[in-house]
Write an enzyme that holds these catalytic residues in place. Structure first.
Site, PDB file in Angstrom:
ATOM      1  N   ILE A  42      45.667  35.347  54.335  1.00 30.66           N
ATOM      2  CA  ILE A  42      44.357  34.746  54.051  1.00 30.66           C
ATOM      3  C   ILE A  42      44.456  33.240  53.781  1.00 30.66           C
ATOM      4  O   ILE A  42      43.506  32.499  54.016  1.00 30.66           O
ATOM      5  CB  ILE A  42      43.657  35.498  52.886  1.00 30.66           C
ATOM      6  CG1 ILE A  42      42.138  35.262  52.953  1.00 30.66           C
ATOM      7  CG2 ILE A  42      44.235  35.101  51.531  1.00 30.66           C
ATOM      8  CD1 ILE A  42      41.344  36.197  52.075  1.00 30.66           C
ATOM      9  N   ASN A  74      42.929  38.344  38.437  1.00 30.05           N
ATOM     10  CA  ASN A  74      42.841  39.197  37.234  1.00 30.05           C
ATOM     11  C   ASN A  74      41.923  38.498  36.222  1.00 30.05           C
ATOM     12  O   ASN A  74      41.497  37.368  36.452  1.00 30.05           O
ATOM     13  CB  ASN A  74      44.234  39.476  36.653  1.00 30.05           C
ATOM     14  CG  ASN A  74      44.974  38.195  36.325  1.00 30.05           C
ATOM     15  OD1 ASN A  74      44.485  37.361  35.557  1.00 30.05           O
ATOM     16  ND2 ASN A  74      46.141  38.013  36.922  1.00 30.05           N
ATOM     17  N   GLY A 132      50.862  39.098  44.436  1.00 28.13           N
ATOM     18  CA  GLY A 132      50.039  39.481  45.583  1.00 28.13           C
ATOM     19  C   GLY A 132      49.285  38.316  46.198  1.00 28.13           C
ATOM     20  O   GLY A 132      49.803  37.194  46.312  1.00 28.13           O
ATOM     21  N   ASP A 183      46.822  36.679  45.030  1.00 23.17           N
ATOM     22  CA  ASP A 183      46.571  35.664  44.001  1.00 23.17           C
ATOM     23  C   ASP A 183      47.723  34.641  43.976  1.00 23.17           C
ATOM     24  O   ASP A 183      47.509  33.417  44.034  1.00 23.17           O
ATOM     25  CB  ASP A 183      46.453  36.386  42.646  1.00 23.17           C
ATOM     26  CG  ASP A 183      45.854  35.538  41.548  1.00 23.17           C
ATOM     27  OD1 ASP A 183      45.449  34.400  41.835  1.00 23.17           O
ATOM     28  OD2 ASP A 183      45.796  36.025  40.398  1.00 23.17           O
ATOM     29  N   THR A 212      43.262  46.890  46.255  1.00 28.19           N
ATOM     30  CA  THR A 212      44.078  47.951  46.872  1.00 28.19           C
ATOM     31  C   THR A 212      45.589  47.699  46.833  1.00 28.19           C
ATOM     32  O   THR A 212      46.356  48.456  47.414  1.00 28.19           O
ATOM     33  CB  THR A 212      43.653  48.231  48.334  1.00 28.19           C
ATOM     34  OG1 THR A 212      43.994  47.105  49.148  1.00 28.19           O
ATOM     35  CG2 THR A 212      42.164  48.513  48.436  1.00 28.19           C
ATOM     36  N   TYR A 270      46.384  46.924  41.942  1.00 26.79           N
ATOM     37  CA  TYR A 270      45.353  47.686  41.213  1.00 26.79           C
ATOM     38  C   TYR A 270      45.124  49.094  41.783  1.00 26.79           C
ATOM     39  O   TYR A 270      44.285  49.844  41.271  1.00 26.79           O
ATOM     40  CB  TYR A 270      44.052  46.889  41.149  1.00 26.79           C
ATOM     41  CG  TYR A 270      44.072  45.747  40.132  1.00 26.79           C
ATOM     42  CD1 TYR A 270      45.181  45.527  39.308  1.00 26.79           C
ATOM     43  CD2 TYR A 270      42.971  44.900  39.980  1.00 26.79           C
ATOM     44  CE1 TYR A 270      45.193  44.497  38.383  1.00 26.79           C
ATOM     45  CE2 TYR A 270      42.981  43.866  39.052  1.00 26.79           C
ATOM     46  CZ  TYR A 270      44.084  43.667  38.255  1.00 26.79           C
ATOM     47  OH  TYR A 270      44.084  42.642  37.323  1.00 26.79           O
TER      48      TYR A 270
HETATM   49  N1  AR6 Z   1      46.727  37.431  52.528  1.00 23.41           N
HETATM   50  C1  AR6 Z   1      45.936  38.518  52.599  1.00 23.41           C
HETATM   51  N2  AR6 Z   1      46.144  39.652  51.874  1.00 23.41           N
HETATM   52  C2  AR6 Z   1      47.227  39.661  51.040  1.00 23.41           C
HETATM   53  C3  AR6 Z   1      48.106  38.554  50.897  1.00 23.41           C
HETATM   54  C4  AR6 Z   1      47.818  37.404  51.692  1.00 23.41           C
HETATM   55  N3  AR6 Z   1      48.580  36.316  51.631  1.00 23.41           N
HETATM   56  N4  AR6 Z   1      49.073  38.905  50.007  1.00 23.41           N
HETATM   57  C5  AR6 Z   1      48.820  40.159  49.620  1.00 23.41           C
HETATM   58  N5  AR6 Z   1      47.713  40.636  50.237  1.00 23.41           N
HETATM   59  P1  AR6 Z   1      46.803  42.471  45.387  1.00 23.41           P
HETATM   60  P2  AR6 Z   1      44.736  43.655  43.616  1.00 23.41           P
HETATM   61  C6  AR6 Z   1      47.061  41.953  50.154  1.00 23.41           C
HETATM   62  O1  AR6 Z   1      47.869  43.212  44.655  1.00 23.41           O
HETATM   63  O2  AR6 Z   1      45.139  45.037  44.013  1.00 23.41           O
HETATM   64  C7  AR6 Z   1      47.573  40.049  41.250  1.00 23.41           C
HETATM   65  O3  AR6 Z   1      48.760  39.937  40.546  1.00 23.41           O
HETATM   66  C8  AR6 Z   1      47.848  43.111  49.581  1.00 23.41           C
HETATM   67  O4  AR6 Z   1      48.783  43.598  50.541  1.00 23.41           O
HETATM   68  O5  AR6 Z   1      47.043  41.060  45.730  1.00 23.41           O
HETATM   69  O6  AR6 Z   1      43.274  43.324  43.565  1.00 23.41           O
HETATM   70  C9  AR6 Z   1      46.369  39.553  40.463  1.00 23.41           C
HETATM   71  O7  AR6 Z   1      46.683  38.471  39.615  1.00 23.41           O
HETATM   72  C10 AR6 Z   1      46.709  44.113  49.332  1.00 23.41           C
HETATM   73  O8  AR6 Z   1      46.353  44.766  50.558  1.00 23.41           O
HETATM   74  O9  AR6 Z   1      45.396  42.508  44.558  1.00 23.41           O
HETATM   75  C11 AR6 Z   1      45.967  40.763  39.687  1.00 23.41           C
HETATM   76  O10 AR6 Z   1      46.725  40.903  38.507  1.00 23.41           O
HETATM   77  C12 AR6 Z   1      45.547  43.203  48.909  1.00 23.41           C
HETATM   78  O11 AR6 Z   1      45.924  41.865  49.298  1.00 23.41           O
HETATM   79  C13 AR6 Z   1      46.276  41.905  40.618  1.00 23.41           C
HETATM   80  O12 AR6 Z   1      47.318  41.428  41.477  1.00 23.41           O
HETATM   81  C14 AR6 Z   1      45.266  43.200  47.424  1.00 23.41           C
HETATM   82  O13 AR6 Z   1      46.492  43.313  46.699  1.00 23.41           O
HETATM   83  C15 AR6 Z   1      45.094  42.261  41.484  1.00 23.41           C
HETATM   84  O14 AR6 Z   1      45.401  43.415  42.210  1.00 23.41           O
END
Ligand code: AR6
Length: 180
Positions: A18, A31, A39, A41, A125, A128
């Site tokens: 992204i 968060n 992730g 973030d 996903t 979380y």
């Molecule tokens: N581009 C697009 N999608 C991504 C990228 C990227 N560069 N990197 C990861 N994903 P997550 P959550 C996907 O864990 O579940 C953080 O630590 C990943 O594969 O990023 O909402 C925050 O600070 C997955 O499909 O977000 C919070 O503490 C999706 O993004 C917590 O994680 C969401 O995964 C939020 O958890």
């Protein structure tokens, strides 16, 4: 749910990162602290540079289901919309509604700031643990609804990082389109 043809053509599901998307705003799955994490973030903060964290510090956090906007700094996108998805707790804590609220809050900010192109990750996903199929249904319904009502909105991208998430969103999009 009814999905018009015009609406459908404005959503693109892609597999990728992204942080490289050339859109007016990218959405961050953050968060409650808004002070960074892993992730998507972590990737967004890394790509945007330290000024993003500086601005985030002034926001005083964000409630689950809500969203806050910042500049994009070193990102190609002008804005980052930070939203906080629910942690999946077996569906017992209003997770569906809270996730839908994330999309609604992001679109409310997009309307307010004249954002015409926006990219979403698959909110909640990852860490979380929200089930992807269930989350994608909620995401796509909210996105289709917004495209039907917000004429300023030109394009919505859903950027899936991994293949399984990408394929799930595609199949759910097909399923929802079949109901029109
Ligand atoms: N581009 C697009 N999608 C991504 C990228 C990227 N560069 N990197 C990861 N994903 P997550 P959550 C996907 O864990 O579940 C953080 O630590 C990943 O594969 O990023 O909402 C925050 O600070 C997955 O499909 O977000 C919070 O503490 C999706 O993004 C917590 O994680 C969401 O995964 C939020 O958890």
């Amino acid at each position: 749910m009814k999905i018009g043809k015009k609406t459908h053509s404005h959503v693109s599901i892609v597999q990728g990162d992204i942080t490289t998307q050339m859109v007016d705003a990218i959405v961050n799955a953050a968060n409650n602290s808004l002070l960074g994490g892993g992730g998507v973030d972590g990737a967004i903060h890394q790509a945007a540079g330290p000024m993003l964290l500086e601005e985030c510090r002034t926001l005083k956090g964000c409630e689950t289901g809500n969203a806050k906007i910042t500049r994009g700094y070193n990102l190609p996108a002008n804005h980052v919309i930070h939203t906080v998805g629910p942690v999946w707790q077996e569906g017992t804590h209003d997770e569906d509604t809270l996730l839908a609220n994330c999309y609604r809050s992001c679109f409310a900010l997009a309307r307010k700031h004249g954002i015409r192109t926006i990219a979403f990750p698959s909110i909640s996903t990852g860490v979380y643990r929200f089930p992807v199929k269930r989350a994608s249904r909620i995401a796509l319904k909210e996105i289709f609804h917004e495209l039907e009502t917000n004429i300023e909105l030109e394009r919505v991208l859903i950027v899936c990082f991994d293949r399984t998430t990408y394929e799930t969103y595609l199949s759910v999009e097909k399923e929802l389109s079949g109901t029109k």
